[in-house]
Design an enzyme around this catalytic site. Structure first.
Site, PDB file in Angstrom:
ATOM      1  N   HIS A 345       0.846  -1.190   0.000  1.00 18.58           N
ATOM      2  CA  HIS A 345       0.000   0.000   0.000  1.00 18.58           C
ATOM      3  C   HIS A 345       0.880   1.239   0.000  1.00 18.58           C
ATOM      4  CE1 HIS A 345      -2.484   3.094   2.302  1.00 18.58           C
ATOM      5  NE2 HIS A 345      -3.120   2.928   1.166  1.00 18.58           N
ATOM      6  N   SER A 346       0.575   2.178  -0.913  1.00 13.77           N
ATOM      7  CA  SER A 346       1.260   3.469  -0.948  1.00 13.77           C
ATOM      8  C   SER A 346       2.768   3.282  -1.124  1.00 13.77           C
ATOM      9  CB  SER A 346       0.920   4.251   0.325  1.00 13.77           C
ATOM     10  OG  SER A 346       1.379   5.574   0.252  1.00 13.77           O
ATOM     11  N   LEU A 347       3.569   3.828  -0.205  1.00 15.07           N
ATOM     12  CA  LEU A 347       5.023   3.705  -0.313  1.00 15.07           C
ATOM     13  C   LEU A 347       5.468   2.249  -0.249  1.00 15.07           C
ATOM     14  CD1 LEU A 347       7.779   5.182  -0.448  1.00 15.07           C
ATOM     15  CD2 LEU A 347       7.751   5.249   2.057  1.00 15.07           C
TER      16      LEU A 347
END
Length: 669
Positions: A345-347
């Site tokens: 998720h995300s980074l």
């Protein structure tokens, strides 16, 4: 015998039968049945205790082990799908795969209603045994109104089987300062878990078909409620179980599938245990303290990943943690034969992407993959392109020198000025090559990427900034022939209002504009407000086209000179024949536009390269009706919605089980 003489006999018979029925009812009422225990564990949140029941499956497993256990024997029972271990002698529950506070475990039979949230709280096991013994005597002898005193000097009165109360003493102070204990408001007492209102799940399938490691993004909190990655993955796993029951029912009934296990990977705590928080605290301004602390704890993770020092710490932590979890999982599940996938998720998705692009393919996979070992056309050179690099720098005459030294692109980027001098490269060409090396190093953080001990089947990215980071690093285009060295599947899933998410497909096919794949709703079709919006858009376009067509015809008839009727008739027949011939290549008027678009897409499928094995990569979720009112208001929620998104979970399950030849019960439209 007369009728008058028979009446007393009948009356006596009637009285005897009624008294016998009363005896039977009394015996039935006085029959004692032992209480069925259920096991609970205690969760402490903000100094508040909350007792949560184990699933029916786990409670029965614990009860069976308790009956088999000897007095001083320590038995360890795996529960919650093997993610926790219960030590029966200690009455404590330990997490297996991650660090978590130890929870108290209790075998519960008697409960009283709590003071604050009106939820039932179990009595201690020893006092529950006293209550059960008193209840048994009261039922057997039909003697009620019994009083018992708890270890906390609280009074419990058993009035009858359906009315039992718990009196909590309240200390009252008078005007003179003296205090006295009085009985407070009575609380309800219940016997057996079936008499209290509590949700008890049946349990999880024992069979594990696939393992997925989930890596979080920036900060310790992963959703709008500031929960940890462990809690968010627990939600993701729970949604997956409900989606399996709803969409894979046939495969479950035929015992073809069990479940997918999701395990969280935490790297934030390891990064911030290096002492960097202390260094940041020294230089942080004292104003707006909470906001600055939030930025230090979350947003700075992005800058840490772009730092050579801390990037190495992050990738080492993620890779070593996934390898550790994999080995531990195999140790606890020695018969496991399924595959492994990863999700970020995300980074976290960017960290996984960098790890996967730097994995080394095994010798049997290297055939035919030489072109895909680097991103090739993305930076204008591939692994075997030292000659092309030298041609670009107008230094082709030195290609034989590099060939003699068996120099590839990766080795070239590791060269120093002394290395080039030892190879006999003159000062001028040497400066050109060093300038090229330094510019290439700036496009990606220099790190020694560790190797994973398994080959992931699929990589899922949720709300991912991979596309943005690649662009910032100078990658303008991804070679269509490029694929991850050890991972065949790649899905980029995002919410339409997610401010952190970026697409991948336009970097592979930059010359063609096309929309991402719309994820179907888990109940089928599109959400109603999206269909309504599309219908209104389609209707407005039809009205606009019809209006323009009518104006065009009116203007043509106004400007055209009048013709004889016969000529007009022949003109109309020619126009009809022309329309018929044109209609063979155009869409039929009564054909739905969606069907026409689908037919057009089938006729000319979009080639998005081999990053996902030739299949589509970008998938967009459908926004909820309330979210469509204001995109900015729900932007943050859009970035944190994936953990409880049924549509996201269903796509993950569909793609995982598709690799095993198992399809949905009904394809979603």
């Amino acid at each position: 015998m007369s009728a008058v003489e028979q009446q007393p006999a009948d009356a006596s018979l009637s009285s005897n039968s009624s008294s016998s029925f009363e005896v039977v009812e009394a015996d039935a009422a006085n029959k004692y049945e032992a209480v069925v225990p259920h096991w609970f564990y205690c969760k402490v949140t903000d100094s508040r205790e909350r007792w949560i029941p184990f699933s029916t499956q786990d409670s029965e497993k614990l009860e069976a082990a308790q009956k088999m256990r000897k007095d001083d024997e320590e038995l360890v029972v795996p529960i919650s799908g093997g993610r926790y271990d219960v030590h029966l002698k200690q009455r404590q529950c330990y997490a297996v795969y991650w660090e978590e506070e130890v929870s108290e475990v209790r075998r519960c039979t008697w409960f009283y209603k709590g003071e604050k949230d009106n939820k039932y709280v179990p009595y201690s096991e020893s006092f529950s045994e006293e209550l059960e013994e008193a209840y048994m005597i009261a039922v057997t002898l039909d003697e009620w109104k019994k009083k018992l005193e708890s270890p906390n000097r609280e009074i419990i009165i058993l009035h009858n089987p359906k009315l039992m109360v718990h009196y909590h003493p309240v200390t009252v102070s008078d005007d003179w300062g003296s205090s006295s204990a009085e009985q407070g408001r009575p609380r309800t007492v219940k016997r057996g878990v079936e008499n209290i209102s509590v949700d008890i799940h049946s349990g999880e399938p024992e069979q594990i078909d696939h393992l997925v490691f989930v890596v979080h993004g920036i900060g310790p909190a992963c959703d709008i409620r500031f929960r940890s990655i462990i809690q968010c993955v627990n939600d993701f796993r729970a949604v997956s179980l409900s989606m399996l029951q709803a969409h894979f029912r046939k495969a479950q009934e035929q015992q073809q599938i069990g479940r997918v296990e999701f395990l969280p990977v935490n790297w934030h705590s390891r990064l911030h245990s290096t002492g960097v928080d202390v260094d940041l605290e020294r230089i942080t301004l004292p104003s707006i303290n909470r906001l600055r602390h939030f930025i230090n704890d979350t947003i700075l993770d992005v800058f840490f990943y772009n730092s050579a020092t801390y990037c190495q710490t992050i990738v080492d932590t993620v890779a070593s943690e996934m390898n550790r979890l994999y080995l531990l999982f195999l140790q606890r599940n020695p018969d496991y034969k399924g595959g492994v996938s990863i999700a970020g998720h995300s980074l976290g998705s960017l960290i996984l992407f960098d790890l996967l692009t730097n994995q080394k393919a095994s010798s049997e996979d290297e055939d035919g993959k030489e072109k895909s070992s680097q991103m090739g056309a993305s930076r204008g050179a591939d692994a075997s392109g030292v000659k092309e690099i030298l041609e670009k720098l107008e230094l082709s005459e030195y290609s034989t020198v590099f060939e003699k030294e068996k120099m590839d692109r990766q080795a070239l980027l590791l060269c120093t000025e002394q290395n080039l001098k030892d190879m006999g490269i003159p000062l001028g060409p040497r400066m050109k090559i060093l300038h090229y090396i330094s510019s290439e190093r700036e496009t990606q953080v220099s790190a020694n990427y560790p190797q994973l001990i398994y080959k992931p089947a699929i990589f899922f990215a949720f709300g991912s900034p991979i596309g943005m980071f690649l662009t910032v690093r100078g990658v303008k285009r991804i070679d269509p022939s490029y694929s991850l060295p050890t991972c065949k599947g790649f899905f980029n899933i995002f919410h339409p209002f997610d401010p952190v998410a970026y697409r991948i497909e336009p970097m592979i096919v930059p010359d063609v504009e096309f929309e991402p794949m719309l994820l179907p709703h888990h109940k089928g079709r599109k959400r109603m407000h999206l269909e309504l919006k599309e219908g209104l858009t389609r209707m407005s376009m039809d009205l606009k086209n019809n209006l323009l067509g009518s104006l065009r015809v009116a203007w043509q008839s106004f400007t055209r000179a009048p013709l004889p009727a016969v000529e007009a008739a022949s003109t109309e027949s020619e126009a009809e024949s022309q329309n018929c011939s044109d209609g063979q290549t155009e869409v039929k008027p009564n054909e739905p536009p969606a069907a026409a678009a689908a037919a057009k897409e089938e006729a000319s499928p979009i080639n998005v390269g081999m990053l996902n094995g030739g299949h589509r990569i970008d998938y967009v979720l459908q926004e909820k009706p309330i979210e469509s009112f204001n995109e900015y208001l729900f932007a943050l929620q859009g970035h944190l919605c994936y953990w409880e998104s049924e549509d996201t979970v269903l796509l993950v399950l569909k793609e995982i089980y598709q690799t095993q030849g198992i399809m949905l019960d009904q394809p979603l439209q």
